[in-house]
Design a protein around this motif. Sequence first.
Motif, PDB file in Angstrom:
ATOM      1  N   HIS A  78       0.831  -1.208   0.000  1.00 10.90           N
ATOM      2  CA  HIS A  78       0.000   0.000   0.000  1.00 10.90           C
ATOM      3  C   HIS A  78       0.866   1.260   0.000  1.00 10.90           C
ATOM      4  O   HIS A  78       0.582   2.229  -0.711  1.00 10.90           O
ATOM      5  CB  HIS A  78      -0.914  -0.018   1.224  1.00 10.90           C
ATOM      6  CG  HIS A  78      -1.724   1.221   1.407  1.00 10.90           C
ATOM      7  ND1 HIS A  78      -2.738   1.587   0.546  1.00 10.90           N
ATOM      8  CD2 HIS A  78      -1.665   2.198   2.349  1.00 10.90           C
ATOM      9  CE1 HIS A  78      -3.273   2.727   0.952  1.00 10.90           C
ATOM     10  NE2 HIS A  78      -2.633   3.115   2.046  1.00 10.90           N
TER      11      HIS A  78
ATOM     12  N   ASP B 200      -1.633  -1.606  -4.393  1.00 10.44           N
ATOM     13  CA  ASP B 200      -2.658  -2.131  -3.493  1.00 10.44           C
ATOM     14  C   ASP B 200      -3.085  -3.552  -3.825  1.00 10.44           C
ATOM     15  O   ASP B 200      -3.774  -4.188  -3.015  1.00 10.44           O
ATOM     16  CB  ASP B 200      -3.884  -1.208  -3.508  1.00 10.44           C
ATOM     17  CG  ASP B 200      -3.702  -0.005  -2.588  1.00 10.44           C
ATOM     18  OD1 ASP B 200      -2.750  -0.029  -1.790  1.00 10.44           O
ATOM     19  OD2 ASP B 200      -4.499   0.944  -2.669  1.00 10.44           O
TER      20      ASP B 200
ATOM     21  N   LEU C 134      -1.649  -5.513  -1.131  1.00 10.70           N
ATOM     22  CA  LEU C 134      -2.449  -5.364   0.087  1.00 10.70           C
ATOM     23  C   LEU C 134      -3.670  -6.274   0.047  1.00 10.70           C
ATOM     24  O   LEU C 134      -3.947  -7.010   1.007  1.00 10.70           O
ATOM     25  CB  LEU C 134      -2.872  -3.903   0.243  1.00 10.70           C
ATOM     26  CG  LEU C 134      -3.922  -3.604   1.318  1.00 10.70           C
ATOM     27  CD1 LEU C 134      -3.372  -3.882   2.709  1.00 10.70           C
ATOM     28  CD2 LEU C 134      -4.403  -2.159   1.220  1.00 10.70           C
TER      29      LEU C 134
END
Length: 542
Positions: free
Chosen positions: A284, A289, A292
């Motif tokens: 992140h 992302d 993530l």
Amino acid sequence: MTTQELATQLQERFDAEQGEPDGLASPGWLSVTVCSDRLLDAIRWLWEDAGYRFLISAGSDLRRERGKYLVTNLFAQDEHGIYLAVHTEVDPEQPSIPSITPIVPAANWTERELRDMIGVVPVGHPDPRRLVLADDWPEDLYPLRWDVEHGIKPPPSDCQVPREPPPEGSSVVPLGPYFPSLEEPAYFRLFVEGEEVVGADYRGFYNHRGIEKMGCSVLTYNQIPFIAERICGICGCVHSTAYCQAVERAAGIEIPERAKYIRTIMLELERMQSHLLWLGIAGHIVGFDTVLMQTWRMREPIMWLSEKLSGNRRVYGGNIIGGVRLDIPTEVHQDVLDMLDKLETEWKALYKSIPGDTSLMARLRGTGVLPHELAVERCVVGPTARGSGVAIDTRLDHPYAAYDRLEFEKCVHDGCDNLSRTLVRLDETLVSIGLIRQALQQMPDGPILTQIDEDIPGGFEGFSGVEAPRGEVVHWVLTGDENRPTRWRPRAPTYANLQVVPPMLKGSQLADAPINIASFDPCFSCTDRMEVVDMRTDDEYD
């Protein structure tokens, strides 16, 4: 070198006396007392000649028991599997001691904390600023002295802690106390010239909890594990294990074999979910992302399993002095193994994809450089150390729980950058899977808790190191009366690792500062040892 050979060397060279304060002898542990005028010579020999690694210092107010303050410097010799406590008694009329920081740079923070909390001044310290106490805390009020009440709320004073001046020609860029990529309060003042960081200063301890004061004034031995496991939001089982083992060693309590395996399994479950959490946050921070989303999805089955085993998504309440409160029954073993099989398959696929990802490599390779020599000098621990080629791992160097029965190797990379620290965590997650499988296969039948029928005697000393996901956690305990310790000193790995951030940031790009700091997986709450007070009711919460 054995502990007895070490004791002989210290006695002959520095007139060290073995066994003060009183303690039960145990393999791999030695406690000696050195007078203040020989302290620097002894520390220099341990650090420069004997290969000892600095852990932490502890200040104890023993004026009621002995009419003295006690300063304890804790060291480890990883090659020989020895932990060493070097005690020095301090006269309350002249509360000072020679600073060891000019010899051992890693002692910087802990000696500043010694001055803040006990009032023993490290003479010759290169940075005498406050560390733990707030800027408006009154002078000459030292919270860890026995005659200062727990929960005291003194009126603020107008004293100020001086800030480190920036280098000439540089600008100051503040990072914190609240910053989007740092979820807890910490304040870095970055000194920059253009986009290059040329220096940094750190100010933390915004949420100091005072748990050490609680541990020697209002909590009993078996209440402390439940506070210890809340020192850190991730490493709960780690801290309660380290505390319980320290007390067990001080009191000579042998826990059942089954309990040792259960502690090992709980610790490795904690390591896996911590490494998955960290990798997601790191993704992140660098703007990826997908990492993530994937790693936190993979982490969820571990949390569900923890809840099935303990009733919590974190393995809370498992440890108690004498063993564990939570069993892992045979009918649950297959659930654990199924989760491990699925995680291993997905983790290997993720591992394989990372080196080929151009975006990740651009942000991780060659950034956040922590040279091997600096890592050794500042005594960093965990993946931070192993990512700089420092081959230390408490599970193998100083075995505890059931680790001496299990087969595994240290995960070490020598790239000294953010990528190496990432690869260490990727490797360790697979090692944890193998350790849990071995522990389940070998786990013996029998009780999980040793019955303790007598009070824990006062005046004994215990120590334990436990390898947390972020690195070595250490707890030192001096037993006391009234069913509580006279002194309890925990040290989280972030306490050791954060001290190297300012020199590590020097020469890096400003844009890399968030991931460089995050690569250490800092936990500011466990470093600060935080507590929350409800001002409406005065109730205290962790």
